[in-house]
Structure formats: structure tokens, C-alpha cells
Design an enzyme around this catalytic site. Structure first.
Site, mmCIF file in Angstrom:
data_model
loop_
_atom_site.group_PDB
_atom_site.id
_atom_site.type_symbol
_atom_site.label_atom_id
_atom_site.label_comp_id
_atom_site.label_asym_id
_atom_site.label_seq_id
_atom_site.Cartn_x
_atom_site.Cartn_y
_atom_site.Cartn_z
ATOM 1 C CD GLN A 126 -0.514 2.137 5.437
ATOM 2 O OE1 GLN A 126 -1.051 1.243 6.068
ATOM 3 N NE2 GLN A 126 0.789 2.174 5.244
ATOM 4 C CG ASN A 273 -3.277 -2.812 11.889
ATOM 5 O OD1 ASN A 273 -2.926 -3.920 11.509
ATOM 6 N ND2 ASN A 273 -2.468 -1.765 11.867
ATOM 7 C CD GLU A 274 0.866 -3.120 13.003
ATOM 8 O OE1 GLU A 274 1.243 -1.953 13.033
ATOM 9 O OE2 GLU A 274 1.352 -3.967 12.245
ATOM 10 C CD GLU A 487 0.078 -5.137 8.456
ATOM 11 O OE1 GLU A 487 1.180 -4.545 8.545
ATOM 12 O OE2 GLU A 487 -1.003 -4.592 8.732
#
Ligand SMILES: *[C@@H]1O[C@H](CO)[C@@H](O)[C@H](O)[C@H]1NC(C)=O
Ligand SMILES: *[C@@H]1O[C@H](CO)[C@@H](O)[C@H](O)[C@H]1NC(C)=O
Ligand SMILES: *[C@@H]1O[C@H](CO)[C@@H](O)[C@H](O)[C@H]1NC(C)=O
Ligand SMILES: *[C@@H]1O[C@H](CO)[C@@H](O)[C@H](O)[C@H]1NC(C)=O
Ligand SMILES: *[C@@H]1O[C@H](CO)[C@@H](O)[C@H](O)[C@H]1NC(C)=O
Ligand SMILES: *[C@@H]1O[C@H](CO)[C@@H](O)[C@H](O)[C@H]1NC(C)=O
Ligand SMILES: *[C@@H]1O[C@H](CO)[C@@H](O)[C@H](O)[C@H]1NC(C)=O
Ligand SMILES: *[C@@H]1O[C@H](CO)[C@@H](O)[C@H](O)[C@H]1NC(C)=O
Ligand SMILES: *[C@@H]1O[C@H](CO)[C@@H](O)[C@H](O)[C@H]1NC(C)=O
Ligand SMILES: *[C@@H]1O[C@H](CO)[C@@H](O)[C@H](O)[C@H]1NC(C)=O
Length: 586
Positions: A126, A273-274, A487
């Protein structure tokens, strides 16, 4: 970052018999290959013998990419003191306090402990850009953004995005200038290993070494995530990425390389992550990636299964190589509030926890195995964990790290939970829990809180629920282990439409979000919840997955129209920092 409930728009068709190549998911199942519609017996005879190098993969599987103006590592320039003056306060001070004064009257019952890690987060794909530079191999997201028609908002690509790959020294100088204590970044797997396995790219190791050393030079704690959704394309096309148990060894080998290279300086690691988001991205669109034969509804659970195996092994390896490290994974999802007091809605809430956070958290923190609601669904197609696998999974996290952006209401599907469970065509099957962000009419029909940008329909400012949320995590999974809010953040509505710099920099709802979120953590701390840090998403505007540059999560504005990609602090960054100026024990 966390576009949680978004389901991909491409047609998800069960690819029952159309496999080209190897099917590694169940090693004992022979691969199926069709040629002109007929199944053939000797698949390897019909596999291509040609070799693709990294450059070929880009040329043939992705296509041309854009390059930034700056293509070498830039040194930091001093942050002008004029850019460090906070904005005037928003609404909560009843007296004209002036911009230099603390924005709240201090509540003496509250404090952040001395070592509290307050920081910011980003993720490789990102923010880095430089996608094809210095040996990086493509990831699935390079294909999604370049090849899949109308996949990205405004056809955006992350080819350049923030150019953090070359501008990280400047970025870290700007974080240090505000006193930020922790920086959570992800390592691009296909930079380190361009094919996801096999040769290691020393230039990438050197790059992350310097990024880490730059953090340490500013006394900023580096937190490294091994995998933030950017599956190496070669692994996706070879065996289906997370659909295949083959990924377990490849992930663990990649982890070994990263621990060996950076573990002498990085104490905090996140494996994946996630998973509830990236596993739900399966099936990937068949026209652009190789087809694999698992029914599409089951694919997220095969992914989830392999995540548990890969995570737990990477955790065990990490603890053996770095005994003093803190290793976990990053969970995500909103706090779940029953819409009414009915027993059905309470059950809907439990089912939502069970299939989202609980799918990974119950095995890792509680039992080594899936909860009963998940097991009832997956046991017909997934193998049970062996005792050895259960033992490796149980306890494979030192903290509970949650990406806790928002809250939602959950309630029973139309016709009830039992009817949904009996009907595999129900759109909510197999979770059979409905959700919304609107109170009942009896409760006024209001939104749960102010909405973020329309391109992030999963995000509302629901900070009132955060203390309850943190208690729930502690009571359910974390118990005596510390909690990190790994986050959280907010996309100011319609920010992309603003053109006047000073207007962009004044972000009132995001500022209120950080202000109220920090109070919520302070309340939870004062009530005995052991929160050890929080990492705001994000330190810059960046490439928000399928929403591309359409939504802005940054506490710094980045002008993507200016090839030098200048950064500017937004008001919210000062709001965030102010909470620690006021409340962190010195
Ligand atoms: C992959 O599956 C999709 C959907 O079933 C189908 O349309 C497509 O032709 C298949 N592609 C290949 C290369 O077999
Ligand atoms: C491929 O399949 C089509 C339709 O079944 C058939 O007409 C054709 O002869 C087949 N071609 C070969 C080379 O087998
Ligand atoms: C994105 O690209 C597709 C295919 O080239 C095109 O049809 C579409 O109009 C483009 N969308 C925008 C917003 O530019
Ligand atoms: C781990 O921490 C302990 C206590 O601080 C220290 O004595 C030991 O040397 C550390 N071990 C490693 C491998 O860094
Ligand atoms: C649910 O119960 C709580 C506490 O008993 C009560 O305050 C609330 O009004 C009830 N909500 C609804 C929608 O009935
Ligand atoms: C794997 O293959 C074995 C033997 O054919 C079978 O018993 C088992 O159910 C399969 N597992 C999966 C996950 O398909
Ligand atoms: C979920 O709730 C919405 C209202 O928020 C309703 O319109 C929809 O029909 C429900 N879906 C199912 C499958 O129950
Ligand atoms: C199952 O769900 C589908 C989709 O909502 C619906 O069309 C169908 O009528 C349902 N079947 C039964 C038996 O309720
Ligand atoms: C962004 O950069 C472009 C190109 O330099 C410039 O025209 C524009 O005014 C800038 N926008 C803002 C909000 O600073
Ligand atoms: C101060 O903090 C305590 C403990 O969280 C809370 O009960 C109290 O309401 C707070 N006071 C103010 C004025 O916010």
C-alpha cells in the site's frame, strides 16, 4: 488495512473439473487435468516446460508498470518547525484555549504507562511503490490491479503510491519529529523471495535492514509483519496460494529468512495480517490466476486452515530463533452488539464472533482446535487437526493483536438462524448472522456513529464501544496476555474531492475519532485491561486495495498529483500525538 466485509465482485463459479496443473491441497488426491474438455491421466506430460524469470513474470503476467520520479533512496531533509504547530482545537473546549494549549483538561484517573507503544502502521504493497524495482517479484495484487478490468477504483495501481520504498528516510524523520514511538510495517514477501520460495534477494534484505536501522536511529520501535495480503504470484499460480497446504513450508522458510536477517533488531513480529479478510478474497478471479478445484464457498476455510498451520509453525520457529521476541498474528473485526435483546440476536452475535475472530482465536488462545459452530460446517470437507498440529497451534501468540476499527449490530437472518443453517443457498450461510450499522426504529433508527467515506461502508466512528470491545477481547481470548490495538483509523468522508490544501488538512471526524479512541483506551487501562500499544492506520494516505486512491486513511496528506509526492501533517495527527503529550507517564 481492513476492508472487512467486502466480497469480490467477480463471478464466483465452482471450478469443479477445470484444473490445469497440480492440485496440492490434498496430497493424496491425484491431480485432475482436462485437455479440450476431457480428463487426462498423465498431467505432467501436459505441463509447460518453459522457465519464467522475474522479468518474464512481470512482462507476461502483469504488463508494464509506472515508475516514480525518485528512484534512489532519498536522504531525510529537516522537518520545518513551522509544520509542527498544532491546529486550533475543534469543539470540546468551552474556552478559547489557543492552539498551543492542551486540548483537554487532564483526567487524573487516566494515564498511558511509560512503555506504551503508540505508533502508526502501514503495509508494503500500500505504501512502497517501486513494485518492479531491485528484484521484486509480482504479487497477486499486482495482477488484480493491472489485469482485472474495473477491479480498482478509477483504475488505480500501486506501482508508485507513496514511493515509501525510496522515501522512507524522509517518512521516518517526519514521524520522529512528532515523537511517534512505534512503526508497524510489512515486509514484501516477493521482494525477499521473488518467487515466494527459492532464491533470496539480498537487495531487499539490505533495504529492510536500512529501514529498521533508520527506525532504531530515531528510537522508533520497529514492528514487522511478514504477510499483509501480497501473496507471491508464483505461489498462487503454482498451487493456489493459501488454498494449498504447500504454503505452510514456503511461509515458514520465508519467516526463517526474515527472522535470521532482522531478528537481532526487531523484537515484535506479526505473522499474518487479518486472515478473515484475505481468506475471504478467495476464490481469486479464474481468468487471471490458475483455476483450482475447491468449491468456491469452501475456499476461505481451506485458506483459514493453512493460515493456522503456517502461523503456528512460524511462531514456534520464531520463538526458537528469538527467545525474547513477541510474536502474534493480527486479528480484525468490529465489536458486535446485539441489535435487540432477543435470544436469537445473542446467538447471531456469538456466531459472528465464532466465524470471524474465533475461527483463528479459539484455536490459538483457547483449545488448539476450531469452535463447535465452525467445526459443524467445515468437518465435512477439511481434515481434523492432528494432536501435533493442535499442540503447535495452542498458545502460538504472545499477545492479542486486534485491528479494531469499528462496531456493528448483529442479528438473526430473516426467518431465523435454524432456517438459514438448513439452507445452503441463504446468502448468509454458513455464518447465519446478519449485520448492520443502524439502531432499531425503537431505538431511534440512528447510525451507530458518523459514517466514514462511502467507499468504506464497513467503517463508522463507534468509539463509545471500544472499552467494552477491549474487555471482551481480554475476557474471551487474551486473558493474562497483553492486548495491542494493532490498527485503527478513519477515512474522512469525501476527502478525495477536496482540492484546497488547508481544507484537506483539517479533518474533523478523523480528529474526533482519534481523540475519543484514545480516551476509550485510557478508560480500559484504568479498568485493568492490559493494552500495551496502539498503531494508527495510517501514517500517510495510501493505496487502499480495491478502493485505490478513492479513500484516504492518512494522518498525513500525500499529493499524488505531484510527482515529488509531498507529505503534510493533518490535524488528526496532532490530536493523536496530544493524547500522549497529556497522558503518557514521563
Ligand atoms: C477457470 O474457471 C472459470 C470458471 O469456471 C472458467 O470460465 C475458465 O474458462 C477457466 N479457465 C481455465 C484456464 O480453465
Ligand atoms: C475438442 O473438443 C471438440 C468438442 O468436443 C471436438 O469437436 C474436437 O474434435 C476436440 N479436438 C480434439 C483435438 O480432440
Ligand atoms: C478502466 O479501464 C477500463 C478498461 O480499460 C475502462 O473500460 C474504464 O472506462 C476505465 N475506468 C475509468 C474510471 O477510467
Ligand atoms: C533475553 O533477555 C534476557 C533478559 O533480558 C537476557 O538475559 C538474554 O540475554 C536475552 N536473550 C537473547 C537471546 O537475546
Ligand atoms: C435491552 O436490555 C437493556 C438492559 O436490560 C435495556 O437497557 C435495553 O433498553 C434493552 N434494549 C432493547 C432494544 O430492548
Ligand atoms: C484427502 O484424501 C483422502 C484420501 O482420498 C480423503 O479421505 C480425505 O477426505 C481428503 N481430504 C480432503 C480435505 O479432501
Ligand atoms: C439482513 O438484514 C437486512 C436489513 O438490514 C435485510 O434487508 C436482509 O434481508 C437481511 N438478510 C437476510 C439474508 O436475512
Ligand atoms: C433458500 O435460500 C434461497 C436464497 O435466499 C431462497 O431463494 C430459497 O427459497 C430458500 N429455500 C428454502 C427452502 O427456504
Ligand atoms: C497537488 O499537486 C498538483 C501538482 O503539483 C498541484 O497542482 C495541486 O495544487 C496540489 N494540490 C494540493 C491540494 O496541494
Ligand atoms: C475520568 O476517568 C474516570 C475513570 O475512567 C471516569 O470515570 C470519569 O468519568 C472521567 N472524568 C471525566 C470528567 O471524564
Amino acid at each position: 488495512m481492513a476492508p472487512s466485509k467486502r466480497v469480490f465482485l467477480f463471478t464466483a463459479v465452482a471450478a469443479a473439473s477445470t484444473l490445469h496443473g497440480r492440485q496440492a491441497l490434498n496430497q493424496s488426491t491425484p491431480p485432475t487435468v482436462t485437455l479440450n474438455g476431457s480428463t487426462i491421466e498423465n498431467p505432467t506430460a501436459y505441463a509447460t516446460p518453459f522457465v519464467l524469470n522475474v522479468e518474464d513474470m512481470w512482462d507476461l503476467l502483469v504488463g508494464p508498470v509506472s515508475t516514480a520520479l525518485v528512484t534512489t533512496t532519498a536522504s531525510a531533509t529537516p522537518v520545518p518547525s513551522s509544520s509542527l504547530i498544532p491546529p486550533p482545537p475543534l469543539y470540546y473546549s468551552s474556552f478559547p484555549s489557543g492552539q498551543q494549549n492542551p486540548m483537554v483538561v487532564k483526567n487524573e484517573s487516566w494515564s498511558f504507562p511509560r512503555g506504551f507503544m503508540w505508533g502508526v502502521a502501514g503495509a508494503a504493497w500500500q505504501v512502497e511503490g517501486a513494485v518492479k524495482d531491485e528484484g521484486r517479484g509480482p504479487s497477486v495484487w499486482d495482477v488484480l490491479s493491472h489485469r482485472v478490468t474495473n477491479f480498482e477504483y478509477d483504475n488505480g495501481t500501486a506501482d508508485i503510491t507513496d514511493n515509501h520504498y525510496y522515501l522512507y528516510k524522509q517518512d521516518l524523520a517526519r514521524l520522529a519529529a512528532l515523537g511517534v514511538k512505534a512503526y508497524s510495517f510489512s515486509i514484501s514477501w516477493s521482494r525477499i523471495m521473488p518467487f515466494g520460495r527459492g532464491p533470496v534477494n539480498q537487495i531487499a534484505i539490505d533495504h529492510y535492514n536500512d529501514l529498521i536501522n533508520t527506525c532504531l536511529g530515531y528510537n522508533i520501535i520497529p514492528l514487522a509483519t511478514l504477510y499483509h495480503w501480497d501473496t507471491p504470484l508464483a505461489l498462487q499460480d503454482t498451487y493456489g496460494g493459501w488454498l494449498s497446504e504447500n504454503i505452510v513450508n514456503d511461509f515458514v522458510e520465508y519467516a526463517r529468512i526474515a527472522y535470521a536477517a532482522f531478528g537481532d533488531r526487531v523484537d515484535y513480529w506479526f505473522t499474518v495480517n487479518e486472515p478473515s479478510v484475505f481468506c475471504n478474497q478467495y476464490p481469486l478471479p479464474a481468468q487471471y490466476f490458475k483455476n483450482f478445484t475447491i468449491p468456491w464457498q469452501q475456499q476461505p476455510y481451506y485458506c483459514g486452515h493453512n493460515v493456522l498451520l503456517a502461523h503456528s509453525q512460524a511462531y514456534r520457529l520464531g520463538k526458537s530463533m528469538m527467545p525474547n521476541s513477541t510474536i502474534a498474528w493480527k486479528s480484525n473485526g468490529g465489536y458486535k452488539v446485539p441489535l435487540t435483546n432477543s435470544t436469537e440476536d445473542a446467538e447471531a452475535v456469538q456466531r459472528a464472533w465464532d466465524f470471524n475472530e474465533g475461527l483463528w482465536s479459539d484455536p490459538i488462545y483457547l483449545t488448539g482446535d476450531y469452535n463447535d459452530n465452525v467445526k459443524a460446517y467445515i468437518s465435512s470437507f477439511l481434515p481434523a487437526f492432528t494432536d501435533g498440529q493442535k499442540a503447535a497451534i495452542l498458545g502460538s501468540a504472545d499477545i492479542y493483536a486486534h485491528d479494531a476499527y469499528t462496531s456493528q449490530f448483529n442479528f438473526a437472518p430473516d426467518g431465523g438462524i435454524a432456517a438459514c443453517l438448513a439452507n445452503t443457498s441463504n446468502p448468509l450461510y454458513p455464518v447465519c448472522s446478519n449485520s448492520s450499522f443502524i439502531y432499531t426504529q425503537q431505538d431511534g433508527g440512528w447510525l451507530i456513529g458518523p459514517a466514514a467515506d462511502p467507499l468504506t461502508p464497513w467503517l463508522y466512528k463507534a468509539t463509545d464501544w471500544v472499552p467494552a470491545f477491549l474487555h471482551y477481547i481480554k475476557d474471551t481470548w487474551a486473558k493474562d496476555k497483553p492486548i495491542a490495538v494493532s490498527e485503527f483509523g478513519f477515512a474522512e468522508p469525501f476527502e478525495r474531492q477536496k482540492t484546497y490544501l488547508q481544507d484537506i488538512l483539517f479533518d474533523p471526524i478523523r480528529s474526533a475519532y482519534y481523540h475519543d479512541y484514545m480516551e476509550a483506551i485510557l478508560i480500559a487501562l484504568s479498568e485493568g485491561v492490559n493494552v500495551i500499544g496502539c498503531l494508527a492506520w495510517s501514517f500517510v494516505d495510501n493505496f487502499e486495495w480495491a478502493s485505490a486512491y478513492g479513500v484516504r486513511f492518512g494522518m498525513q496528506y500525500v499529493n499524488f498529483s505531484d510527482p515529488t509526492l509531498p507529505r503534510y501533517y493533518k490535524a488528526s495527527f496532532f490530536e493523536y500525538k496530544n493524547a500522549f503529550d497529556v497522558y503518557q507517564e514521563k
